[in-house]
Motif scaffolding. Sequence first.
Motif, PDB file in Angstrom:
ATOM      1  N   UNK A 155      -8.763  -2.615  -1.805  1.00 54.34           N
ATOM      2  CA  UNK A 155      -7.806  -3.702  -2.063  1.00 54.34           C
ATOM      3  C   UNK A 155      -6.590  -3.183  -2.834  1.00 54.34           C
ATOM      4  N   UNK A 156      -6.017  -2.137  -2.294  1.00 56.26           N
ATOM      5  CA  UNK A 156      -4.879  -1.478  -2.938  1.00 56.26           C
ATOM      6  C   UNK A 156      -3.563  -2.176  -2.610  1.00 56.26           C
ATOM      7  N   UNK A 157      -2.547  -1.788  -3.350  1.00 55.70           N
ATOM      8  CA  UNK A 157      -1.172  -2.076  -2.968  1.00 55.70           C
ATOM      9  C   UNK A 157      -0.637  -0.860  -2.237  1.00 55.70           C
ATOM     10  N   UNK A 158       0.101  -1.089  -1.165  1.00 55.09           N
ATOM     11  CA  UNK A 158       0.762  -0.008  -0.439  1.00 55.09           C
ATOM     12  C   UNK A 158       2.255  -0.144  -0.672  1.00 55.09           C
ATOM     13  N   UNK A 159       2.834   0.844  -1.345  1.00 55.20           N
ATOM     14  CA  UNK A 159       4.270   0.857  -1.604  1.00 55.20           C
ATOM     15  C   UNK A 159       4.931   1.768  -0.580  1.00 55.20           C
ATOM     16  N   UNK A 160       5.713   1.176   0.306  1.00 59.16           N
ATOM     17  CA  UNK A 160       6.388   1.913   1.373  1.00 59.16           C
ATOM     18  C   UNK A 160       7.853   2.080   1.003  1.00 59.16           C
ATOM     19  N   UNK A 161       8.280   3.331   0.799  1.00 56.51           N
ATOM     20  CA  UNK A 161       9.641   3.617   0.355  1.00 56.51           C
ATOM     21  C   UNK A 161      10.371   4.386   1.449  1.00 56.51           C
ATOM     22  N   UNK A 162      11.478   3.817   1.919  1.00 55.30           N
ATOM     23  CA  UNK A 162      12.295   4.445   2.966  1.00 55.30           C
ATOM     24  C   UNK A 162      13.555   5.004   2.334  1.00 55.30           C
ATOM     25  N   UNK A 163      13.725   6.317   2.432  1.00 59.41           N
ATOM     26  CA  UNK A 163      14.876   6.979   1.824  1.00 59.41           C
ATOM     27  C   UNK A 163      15.633   7.759   2.885  1.00 59.41           C
TER      28      UNK A 163
END
Length: 223
Positions: A155-163
């Motif tokens: 039950x994680x958080x997924x942080x998706x970062x587009x650079x």
Amino acid sequence: MGAFSGLSSYFKHPLTEYAIQFGYDDANVVILEGDSKCLQTEHLSVYQNLLSCRHHSDRRTPIEYGQDLVASWVFEDYFLHSMQAEGIDINLSGADRTRTILPNQRTSTSSDYVIRNSTGEEYFIELVNDYTGFWYRTQKLHLRDNKYLQLQRRQCLLLAVALTISTQKFAMFDFRQDIPAVYIHSHRPYGYKPAYELSISQEMLHDFTIDNIKHQLQEEKII
């Protein structure tokens, strides 16, 4: 474009400077410099560990895979220090928090970060990045192997970062809720390994700033 190329464009200074600032050992600096010969002669065990990571390297050479891996660590540490500077109780969680190249069989499957709130509750965060604009163009995000199942289980958080050169965006997936995905048996960009496809609409993407991420965590009642 991989992590090394993407982050070399994103940061104002060479990645080696950040690696030294964060206390990385000489082997990691040599990897960022792309000096395969020096790595083999002065850090043979690290080079051999890179050779054992063929499952994760896909079509990259060992030194190219190593550059992407260490560059990803640099960004993880940059993000970590930026969040801590905002007073957030966040720490590295994964086995690679020692920033040492491990043999393939010991590659971490745990989350990147753990956040603790004022009541002592812990939440795990996984970080993924896109340096090509693929997510924005296609509105699709792919997770390799069993990463999707691991995020569900914990039950994680997924942080998706587009650079990219022109755009810095992020989206957050809360796996405490149901996150639909499409299973792909053989995904060509991952060397025909399995993957899970998530929808990442343009409306989900927000400007990548530490303040915006902090605000998102507050909205999700994480902090």
